[in-house]
Each structure stands twice: as structure tokens, then as C-alpha cells.
Design a protein around this motif. Structure first.
Motif, PDB file in Angstrom:
ATOM      1  N   LEU A  28       0.811  -1.159   0.008  1.00 28.18           N
ATOM      2  CA  LEU A  28      -0.112  -0.155   0.021  1.00 28.18           C
ATOM      3  C   LEU A  28       0.799   1.143  -0.014  1.00 28.18           C
ATOM      4  O   LEU A  28       2.121   1.249   0.522  1.00 28.18           O
ATOM      5  N   GLU A  79      -2.897  10.120   8.466  1.00 31.98           N
ATOM      6  CA  GLU A  79      -3.328  11.472   7.913  1.00 31.98           C
ATOM      7  C   GLU A  79      -2.733  12.701   8.723  1.00 31.98           C
ATOM      8  O   GLU A  79      -2.328  13.680   7.969  1.00 31.98           O
ATOM      9  N   ASP A 160      -9.200   9.590   1.682  1.00 34.72           N
ATOM     10  CA  ASP A 160      -9.258   8.052   1.390  1.00 34.72           C
ATOM     11  C   ASP A 160     -10.123   7.569   0.340  1.00 34.72           C
ATOM     12  O   ASP A 160     -10.300   6.429  -0.006  1.00 34.72           O
ATOM     13  N   THR A 163      -9.236   4.726  -2.573  1.00 36.72           N
ATOM     14  CA  THR A 163      -8.181   3.778  -1.943  1.00 36.72           C
ATOM     15  C   THR A 163      -7.926   2.626  -2.622  1.00 36.72           C
ATOM     16  O   THR A 163      -9.027   1.767  -3.025  1.00 36.72           O
ATOM     17  N   GLN A 164      -6.638   2.321  -3.090  1.00 38.26           N
ATOM     18  CA  GLN A 164      -6.428   1.074  -3.672  1.00 38.26           C
ATOM     19  C   GLN A 164      -5.121   0.474  -3.599  1.00 38.26           C
ATOM     20  O   GLN A 164      -4.107   1.275  -2.966  1.00 38.26           O
ATOM     21  N   ALA A 180     -10.379   0.955  -7.038  1.00 36.25           N
ATOM     22  CA  ALA A 180     -10.817   1.208  -5.578  1.00 36.25           C
ATOM     23  C   ALA A 180     -12.048   0.302  -5.215  1.00 36.25           C
ATOM     24  O   ALA A 180     -12.302   0.007  -3.832  1.00 36.25           O
ATOM     25  N   THR A 183     -10.579  -2.965  -3.854  1.00 36.32           N
ATOM     26  CA  THR A 183      -9.933  -2.539  -2.457  1.00 36.32           C
ATOM     27  C   THR A 183     -10.909  -2.260  -1.361  1.00 36.32           C
ATOM     28  O   THR A 183     -10.670  -2.830  -0.184  1.00 36.32           O
ATOM     29  N   GLU A 184     -11.978  -1.775  -1.889  1.00 40.58           N
ATOM     30  CA  GLU A 184     -13.261  -1.622  -0.711  1.00 40.58           C
ATOM     31  C   GLU A 184     -13.844  -3.019  -0.634  1.00 40.58           C
ATOM     32  O   GLU A 184     -14.229  -3.509   0.537  1.00 40.58           O
ATOM     33  N   LEU A 213      -4.882  10.987  -4.599  1.00 38.54           N
ATOM     34  CA  LEU A 213      -5.323   9.871  -3.619  1.00 38.54           C
ATOM     35  C   LEU A 213      -4.281   9.702  -2.535  1.00 38.54           C
ATOM     36  O   LEU A 213      -3.173   9.720  -3.002  1.00 38.54           O
ATOM     37  N   MET A 214      -4.776   9.450  -1.357  1.00 41.41           N
ATOM     38  CA  MET A 214      -3.977   9.102  -0.433  1.00 41.41           C
ATOM     39  C   MET A 214      -3.342   7.771  -0.447  1.00 41.41           C
ATOM     40  O   MET A 214      -2.156   7.723  -0.020  1.00 41.41           O
ATOM     41  N   HIS A 215      -4.062   6.802  -0.999  1.00 48.26           N
ATOM     42  CA  HIS A 215      -3.404   5.544  -1.063  1.00 48.26           C
ATOM     43  C   HIS A 215      -3.766   5.252  -2.723  1.00 48.26           C
ATOM     44  O   HIS A 215      -4.976   4.743  -3.131  1.00 48.26           O
ATOM     45  N   GLY A 216      -2.982   5.107  -3.511  1.00 56.28           N
ATOM     46  CA  GLY A 216      -2.967   4.609  -4.744  1.00 56.28           C
ATOM     47  C   GLY A 216      -2.355   5.974  -5.604  1.00 56.28           C
ATOM     48  O   GLY A 216      -1.912   7.089  -5.253  1.00 56.28           O
TER      49      GLY A 216
END
Length: 243
Positions: A28, A79, A160, A163-164, A180, A183-184, A213-216
Motif C-alpha cells: 500500500l 493522515e 481516502d 483507496t487502492q 478502488a 480494494t473496498e 489519492l492518499m492510497h494509490g
């Protein structure tokens, strides 16, 4: 681990740290964003333990003590875990967040009083840059959730959302909705509620050119289309949950 830096829009930089031990074998990314200006802003402080890595990355863009604003999507360790470390390094730095987040967490947890942002309020960063705060309660999770929109470049700092897992390109024009959704299905990290689709479609009205994106990976292209597709998926999940 290392901090990789990519300019994703004019004057906006993604500082990415990949952690392979989360959701192996995919891993991640943890992404932090710097917006340059007369009053530079950091979106996501990073985990407290990541502070040395993030600080070293910021130092490649500006003197860390020049940081003026600290913002993030919601109160969560990845965060804002290092917000007080940043306020120690940068004597003028101030946390800026929505009213709910300030009342329930930041007035106590931040070493300096935060600036309370109302829904739609803006901060002038100088050099033609301005960020607008938008309340997104419970989207994708957190009562205090919100996003920032940098108006000059059309960049939506998504927190978030989308997120992926994995460690793909820093900036893509490809599909971010499918990963996404997948990942969900793995993490179930979103707080399903009837207002999800409506709130996300409100963000689509901004017609952002870039999604950070925060993650991805960050995304360049039809941000409105991606947001509407994500909203449709969440609407389906809510209907299924309600039976």
C-alpha cells in the motif's frame, strides 16, 4: 522505505512511501501532498514514525520551517499522526480542518490551536493558488471527514476516496474506479450511509482535472466521471446493505 516525489499538477507534489507489508503481496502507498505558494500547505502529515521520511521529502521542495498550513482528510494516524512534529519544525505552521474535526479531536490533540474551516471556506496560499475546504462527513469514513480543492489547477485532494492497494504509477490516466472497488471489497473501509452518492456527486460538480489519492496513484483526466462512477458503486452497496 524511501520517499518518491512527483509533480502531479502545477506546483503540487506527491510524496509517496510504499509499505509492502500491508495487504501483501500487493502493499500500500501512503501519499502526502505539498502545494507550493507564499504560504505552502502539506496535505497529510503522515504517520509519526514516517515523519523523518516525509520531512526529508519536503526538504527537497522547500525549507521545512517555511511550511504554513497543515491539512488532511480526517483524524487518523496516517493522515495527521505527525502534525505536532510538523508544528515543532515549522513555527508558523497551523492545522486547518473542518469544525467537527476541531471540536472532537484537534482542539485537544494539536499543540497549537487549529484554524476552523467552514464548508466552502478558502485559504489563499499566494502565487495564484487557493484551496477550498468541503465537508464530506462519513465519506468514506470519519464523522469529521473533508477534502480540499485547489482551484487554480483543478486538483481535488481526495483523502481516502479511491483507496487502492499496490504500487503503480505516480500519475495515471487509466482506471482508478475498478481498483478502488476491488480494494473496498477487501478492506470494507467505508462507512456506508444513504448520503454517500449525493456527497460524492457534489464533488463531481467541481469537474476536477486531477485527483490526488492518499492510497494509490494520482489521476489525470475526467475527475467528474470517476467520482460519479464511484458514487454509483457506493449507492449499490448501500441498497444491498439495506436489503
Amino acid at each position: 522505505m524511501e520517499t518518491r516525489i512527483t509533480e502531479i499538477a502545477n506546483g503540487i507534489y506527491r510524496l509517496s512511501i510504499f509499505v509492502p507489508d500491508i495487504a501483501p503481496p500487493h502493499g500500500l502507498t501512503f501519499n502526502h501532498f505539498v502545494i507550493l505558494g507564499d504560504e505552502p500547505l502539506l496535505f497529510h502529515t503522515g504517520l509519526k514514525r514516517m515523519f523523518p521520511l516525509v520531512r526529508a521529502g519536503v526538504a527537497r521542495l522547500l525549507a521545512p520551517e517555511k511550511l504554513r498550513w497543515i491539512a488532511f482528510g480526517h483524524f487518523e494516524a496516517d493522515e495527521c499522526g505527525a502534525m505536532n512534529e510538523w508544528q515543532t519544525v515549522a513555527p508558523l505552521a497551523q492545522v486547518a480542518h473542518g469544525r467537527t474535526g476541531c471540536l472532537v479531536s484537534l482542539n485537544d490533540m494539536s499543540d497549537r490551536n487549529p484554524r476552523v474551516l467552514e464548508d466552502g471556506e478558502t485559504i489563499e496560499l499566494g502565487q495564484g493558488r487557493r484551496v477550498r475546504y468541503l465537508d464530506t462527513p462519513h465519506i468514506p469514513h470519519g464523522w469529521d471527514a473533508g477534502v480540499l480543492y485547489e482551484e487554480a489547477s483543478g486538483t481535488l485532494l481526495c483523502g481516502d476516496l479511491f483507496t487502492q492497494i499496490g504500487d503503480g504509477a505516480a500519475l495515471t490516466e487509466g482506471d482508478i474506479v475498478g481498483p478502488a472497488i476491488a480494494t473496498e471489497d477487501i478492506f470494507r473501509f467505508s462507512s456506508l450511509n444513504p448520503g454517500m452518492g449525493r456527497t460524492i456527486r457534489r464533488l463531481a460538480e467541481l469537474a476536477p482535472k486531477t485527483l490526488a489519492l492518499m492510497h494509490g496513484p494520482s489521476f489525470s483526466g475526467d475527475g467528474a466521471g470517476a467520482l460519479k462512477a464511484l458514487a454509483d458503486d457506493y449507492d449499490g452497496r448501500v441498497r444491498a446493505a439495506l436489503g
